[in-house]
Design a protein around this motif. Structure first.
Motif, short mmCIF file in Angstrom:
data_model
loop_
_atom_site.label_atom_id
_atom_site.label_comp_id
_atom_site.label_asym_id
_atom_site.label_seq_id
_atom_site.Cartn_x
_atom_site.Cartn_y
_atom_site.Cartn_z
N LEU A 33 0.82 -1.21 0.00
CA LEU A 33 0.00 0.00 0.00
C LEU A 33 0.86 1.25 0.00
N ALA A 34 1.98 1.22 0.69
CA ALA A 34 2.84 2.39 0.74
C ALA A 34 3.49 2.68 -0.61
N GLU A 35 3.82 1.63 -1.38
CA GLU A 35 4.49 1.83 -2.66
C GLU A 35 3.51 2.11 -3.80
N ALA A 36 2.23 1.78 -3.61
CA ALA A 36 1.28 1.82 -4.73
C ALA A 36 0.67 3.19 -4.96
N VAL A 37 0.79 4.12 -4.03
CA VAL A 37 0.07 5.38 -4.11
C VAL A 37 1.06 6.54 -4.20
N GLU A 38 0.79 7.44 -5.15
CA GLU A 38 1.58 8.65 -5.30
C GLU A 38 1.39 9.55 -4.08
N PRO A 39 2.47 10.13 -3.54
CA PRO A 39 2.35 10.97 -2.34
C PRO A 39 1.38 12.13 -2.49
N ASP A 40 1.33 12.77 -3.67
CA ASP A 40 0.40 13.90 -3.84
C ASP A 40 -1.05 13.45 -3.69
N LEU A 41 -1.39 12.33 -4.31
CA LEU A 41 -2.74 11.81 -4.18
C LEU A 41 -3.02 11.42 -2.74
N LEU A 42 -2.03 10.86 -2.08
CA LEU A 42 -2.20 10.46 -0.69
C LEU A 42 -2.54 11.66 0.19
N ASP A 43 -1.89 12.78 -0.07
CA ASP A 43 -2.18 13.99 0.71
C ASP A 43 -3.60 14.49 0.46
N ILE A 44 -4.01 14.44 -0.81
CA ILE A 44 -5.37 14.89 -1.14
C ILE A 44 -6.41 14.03 -0.43
N ILE A 45 -6.27 12.72 -0.52
CA ILE A 45 -7.24 11.82 0.10
C ILE A 45 -7.17 11.93 1.62
N GLY A 46 -5.95 12.09 2.16
CA GLY A 46 -5.82 12.26 3.61
C GLY A 46 -6.53 13.49 4.10
N ASN A 47 -6.44 14.59 3.35
CA ASN A 47 -7.13 15.82 3.73
C ASN A 47 -8.65 15.65 3.63
N LYS A 48 -9.10 14.97 2.60
CA LYS A 48 -10.54 14.75 2.45
C LYS A 48 -11.09 13.88 3.56
N LEU A 49 -10.30 12.94 4.04
CA LEU A 49 -10.72 12.07 5.13
C LEU A 49 -10.47 12.70 6.50
N ASN A 50 -9.90 13.90 6.52
CA ASN A 50 -9.54 14.56 7.78
C ASN A 50 -8.67 13.65 8.64
N ALA A 51 -7.76 12.95 7.99
CA ALA A 51 -6.91 11.99 8.68
C ALA A 51 -5.67 12.67 9.23
N ALA A 52 -5.30 12.26 10.42
CA ALA A 52 -4.08 12.78 11.03
C ALA A 52 -2.86 12.06 10.46
N VAL A 53 -1.73 12.76 10.48
CA VAL A 53 -0.49 12.23 9.92
C VAL A 53 0.47 11.88 11.04
N ASP A 54 0.91 10.63 11.07
CA ASP A 54 1.92 10.23 12.04
C ASP A 54 3.25 10.88 11.68
N GLN A 55 3.92 11.39 12.68
CA GLN A 55 5.18 12.11 12.44
C GLN A 55 6.25 11.21 11.85
N ASP A 56 6.15 9.91 12.11
CA ASP A 56 7.16 8.98 11.61
C ASP A 56 6.65 8.11 10.46
N LYS A 57 5.37 7.69 10.51
CA LYS A 57 4.85 6.71 9.56
C LYS A 57 3.95 7.31 8.49
N GLY A 58 3.60 8.58 8.61
CA GLY A 58 2.72 9.18 7.62
C GLY A 58 1.27 8.77 7.83
N TYR A 59 0.52 8.66 6.74
CA TYR A 59 -0.89 8.29 6.83
C TYR A 59 -1.04 6.81 7.14
N ASP A 60 -2.17 6.46 7.77
CA ASP A 60 -2.39 5.06 8.09
C ASP A 60 -2.83 4.29 6.84
N LYS A 61 -3.00 3.00 7.00
CA LYS A 61 -3.30 2.12 5.87
C LYS A 61 -4.66 2.41 5.26
N ASN A 62 -5.61 2.88 6.05
CA ASN A 62 -6.93 3.17 5.49
C ASN A 62 -6.87 4.26 4.44
#
Length: 903
Positions: A33-62
């Motif tokens: 999952l980490a390798e399959a998604v472009e970081p820019d898209l990940l940020d967009i979806i993370g913002n839409k989901l109002n997901a918090a970002v881990d300081q070390d691991k980034g977004y969660d698997k969901n």
């Protein structure tokens, strides 16, 4: 901004599906999952989901998984998903009108695409009417919303406590999870049964036991060796590794599934104890078969409910969210997230809220009891009767600030952090209707209600005393007309009169309204159920109609086949027949068949209302009325059939809610089935064992217990009184002479169901077909009108005697705060902490109450419980409100009501 398709790496072909192979390791899934998604898209979806970002691991698997699904979906597929979704959810009260409007516009498409004409467009979005390609913002949004609908959940409440996909390799039904669940189920069922006859009652709720089972599982993780064996290709070990979330949830199912068979453990002592019926033939064998058949017969109907209240995404079961949230708080890997300035983990937040409520509850419950019963308006003129009737906490409770006790706030409509806002409003509206109805009945002295307390439960005689049913029975517990004429007819308070009227109304209202309002859902589920009953097939039928990720994930596991439930139903029905035939119960077999059929009729409406809104009602009053007519003069038969009448729907609906939690947490259906059946059987024997000890306690269920163990058994007294009122005196006399107008409530409910359906749904649909130019306005009206649920409003009226506005007003304040301020402004904080806060408060109250009981109330002597004698504890009980007295004095003749002979 890049075009949407540029986010997908060149040459990449998606291979990960919602049903990962059983040999897929957890770390491999994370890496993929980490390798399959472009970081820019990940940020967009993370913002839409109002997901918090881990300081070390980034977004969660969901977030990564939903981003992947967005990347592989086409616009056409997304629109078809949203169109199908809206067809089912257009009347969904758990989704806002704004959200449904948004889905509608996305499903219509964009200018230039052809097909359906677009609806009104948002002027802030610069569409180009001449473009054939989807606007970039539209394409991203329509795919995102469709991915949530199909691959996770449209409800933010569900997304806050669940994962978007399953790990089928995670241990679940293990030896240690069975052991932990069994131990705490036995402890919980035993403690709850032991204190069931105490007033005020005390219990170990499932969330406390869930909390205690976690360290037990972790302890076994460290001390058990990895000893095991291989059975049919699967390794079974004492210690399969770290204590998992599925193991924790499976153990929780044991705890919540067993419970206490509260109806039969009320029925049995009423039969045996000398102050009640004193029927010594009710041996342990009779008790065992009666209890087991009561516990299991309803579970046999749960298989049918899967299509109505478990598989559909619309069946959200909002009251189940804290259980899942607590499980995640205990076992979710800790992440270094900063949410609205908060960095505390969900587990630590749970512990903090638990500690806060554990300490705070000592104040309203013991130290400063005026905080709990804050009837401050009556303090202005303590002896003013009318002021006490209108504003007092024992009466109508019209008080803007009635309590500061969380236990009281959640004691009416439920926890306002969990119950949907629309349900809170509907129930609160019903409570206000009931308030004015009771005021009208009481001040007009309808059926002599002014001679009694305004809003107290129970039945009374014509002197205002509690009805002594022993004065109208012979030594065999049968009704004697001469004794009845020498004593008194029974009377209800105004609160009980209105509450019972609402009870009668809700039965016909619930059926007529649900059959019309949810007719499409019911018809679809019925067809699906018919396809599912296929005895001749070797492979179990797998439901594929409900297109959501939780149902599809169950394809990784064998389903619980329909014949399991049918076999359970037949066996438990056979036990029920043996119960009434082998012992002298005076209960005909057709009574069991009738009660089973009656529950079958009401099972779907009751369960669907509970699944969609979190509100429910019981079958006890309806069973009492009907059996009181059919078997007049047989109070014991009424008690037995009432036990079946209440437990069938209760157990079926309860097992359905547990099954839905299993679906949300990806626990296999066969594991859920086994946990519920085994826990029900073991809990029955546990409670029966404790009951044998209780029945031999000296002075049990007598007034002498009031200042010792407090085992005064108010529930048994009410159970016994109902059996005499409807079983001995008879429903016919009750409905014909005592309260003849109540029978019209059944007709009222039958008329109100079609009326509200036509106003909310049927009428707008007809008008939209007749006048297409008004179709959009009709849809908007229907959405707004469907926010009102007449069944929930009627449930609010039922809450009286002793409930009142005091138990609901505080919940409205908290619910509004959470719905319109916390959730709108701090959605990330709300998603992470709300259900954990609810579980922490509930656990804090339960443990604090138990400690207070053992430390301050439970004694073997006869001295009064130690109290703090000061104004803060004495104020609520002073004045007329504390006395809960009547409005009118007893006439000079010494009684009120009609003279003998009584009708």
């Amino acid at each position: 901004m890049k075009k949407f398709t540029e986010f997908v790496p060149e040459g990449w072909v998606p291979t990960f599906h919602n049903e990962p192979p059983k040999n897929t390791e957890k770390d491999e899934v994370d890496r993929f999952l980490a390798e399959a998604v472009e970081p820019d898209l990940l940020d967009i979806i993370g913002n839409k989901l109002n997901a918090a970002v881990d300081q070390d691991k980034g977004y969660d698997k969901n977030v990564r998984y939903i981003a992947q699904r967005v990347g592989e979906m086409t616009d056409e597929e997304a629109r078809s998903i949203l169109k199908a979704f809206y067809t089912v959810h257009f009347d969904d009260g758990n989704l806002s009108s704004e959200y449904k409007d948004h889905i509608t516009e996305l499903a219509k498409g964009y200018p230039g695409m052809g097909g359906d004409p677009p609806g009104p467009r948002d002027p802030e979005i610069p569409y180009d009417d001449d473009k054939d390609e989807a606007p970039e913002d539209y394409s991203l949004e329509v795919r995102f919303q469709a991915s949530l609908v199909k691959y996770w959940s449209p409800y933010v409440e569900v997304r806050a406590v669940t994962d978007a996909y399953d790990d089928p390799n995670e241990p679940c039904e293990t030896i240690r999870s069975y052991f932990v669940g069994f131990i705490w189920m036995v402890i919980g069922a035993g403690v709850n049964q032991f204190f069931a006859f105490r007033f005020p009652s005390i219990s170990l709720p499932s969330n406390i036991l869930q909390l205690l089972s976690y360290p037990s599982g972790k302890l076994l993780e460290f001390i058990l060796p990895d000893w095991g064996f291989t059975f049919r290709g699967h390794r079974i070990s004492l210690n399969p590794g770290p204590w998992s979330r599925k193991e924790q949830m499976f153990a929780t199912f044991f705890i919540s599934g067993g419970g206490t068979p509260y109806i039969t453990t009320a029925n049995i002592p009423v039969q045996l104890l000398p102050m009640f019926y004193h029927e010594t033939w009710a041996t342990f064998g009779y008790q065992t078969i009666l209890t087991l058949s009561n516990q299991l017969i309803g579970m046999g109907l749960t298989g049918m409910l899967r299509r109505f209240a478990i598989y559909p995404a619309k069946a959200m079961w909002p009251m189940s969210m804290p259980t899942i949230a607590l499980n995640r708080a205990l076992l979710q890997p800790k992440r270094k997230e900063r949410i609205n300035g908060w960095t505390i983990s969900a587990y630590l937040f749970f512990f903090a809220s638990f500690c806060f409520m554990f300490i705070y509850f000592w104040f309203p419950n013991y130290i400063f009891q005026a905080l709990s019963t804050f009837n401050w308006m009556t303090w202005i003129a303590p002896n003013n009767k009318n002021l006490a009737f209108i504003t007092g906490s024992q009466n109508m409770g019209i008080n803007p600030f009635p309590t500061f006790d969380w236990n009281v706030i959640t004691g009416g409509a439920g926890d306002p952090l969990v119950v949907p806002w629309s349900t809170l409003l509907n129930v609160y509206f019903g409570v206000w209707i009931g308030t004015f109805a009771i005021i009208g009945v009481f001040f007009n002295n309808v059926r002599n209600t002014a001679y009694l307390a305004m809003n107290q439960p129970g039945i009374y005689d014509n002197t205002g005393s509690s009805y002594n049913v022993s004065l109208i029975l012979n030594s065999a517990g049968r009704f004697v007309e001469e004794k009845y004429q020498a004593y008194s007819p029974p009377f209800w308070t105004a609160g009980s009169l209105v509450s019972y009227g609402a009870f009668f109304t809700v039965y016909t209202l619930g059926i007529s309204y649900c059959l019309l309002q949810y007719r499409r859902d019911i018809w679809s589920a019925m067809k699906d159920l018919a396809r599912g009953v296929q005895f001749w097939r070797k492979d179990e039928f797998r439901n594929t109609h409900h297109d959501n990720t939780f149902v599809r994930s169950m394809n990784n596991y064998k389903d619980a086949p329909e014949w399991w439930f049918i076999a359970l139903l037949l066996v438990s029905f056979g036990l029920a027949v043996a119960t009434v035939e082998h012992w002298p119960t005076n209960t005909p077999v057709w009574g069991i068949v009738f009660v089973l059929g009656l529950n079958y009729v009401f099972l779907i409406p009751i369960t669907m209302i509970s699944a969609y809104t979190g509100s429910t009602w019981s079958m006890n009053v309806l069973v009492e009325i009907i059996i009181g007519v059919a078997l007049k003069g047989r109070p014991q038969a009424l008690n037995i059939l009432k036990a079946y009448g209440v437990m069938i729907d209760s157990e079926a609906s309860g097992m359905a809610s547990v099954w839905k939690i299993g679906l949300y947490t990806y626990v296999p259906s066969r594991a859920v089935f086994r946990s519920q059946i085994i826990s029900a059987v073991l809990a029955s024997f546990t409670c029966l064992g404790v009951l044998q000890y209780q029945l031999h306690l000296q002075g049990i269920c007598t007034p002498a217990q009031r200042f010792t163990t407090k085992f005064t058994c108010p529930g048994l007294q009410q159970f016994f009184s109902a059996s005499v009122l409807f079983g001995a005196i008879g429903t016919e006399r009750f409905m014909t002479h005592l309260y003849p107008f109540l029978k019209w409530c059944f007709l009222l409910g039958a008329a109100l169901g079609p009326f509200f359906w036509f106003i909310q749904t049927g009428g707008p649909e007809m008008l939209a077909k007749w006048k297409p130019q008004y179709a959009r306005k009709c849809v908007q009206w229907s959405r707004r009108a469907n926010l009102f649920n007449p069944v929930n409003a009627c449930v609010g009226i039922i809450s009286f005697a002793p409930g009142n506005l005091c138990y609901f007003t505080g919940a409205i304040y908290v619910g509004a705060l959470w719905r319109f301020w916390v959730r709108r402004r701090y959605i990330k904080w709300w998603a992470k902490y709300t259900y954990v806060l609810s579980a922490g408060f509930g656990c804090g109250i339960a443990l604090s109450g138990i400690i207070m009981f053992f430390a301050l109330s439970y004694r073997t002597g006869t001295t009064k419980a130690p109290e703090i004698d000061w104004w803060g504890n004495n104020a609520p009980a002073t004045g007329f409100d504390g006395q809960a007295g009547p409005r009118l004095d007893i006439p000079a003749v010494g009684y009120f009501g009609p003279p003998a002979p009584f009708p």
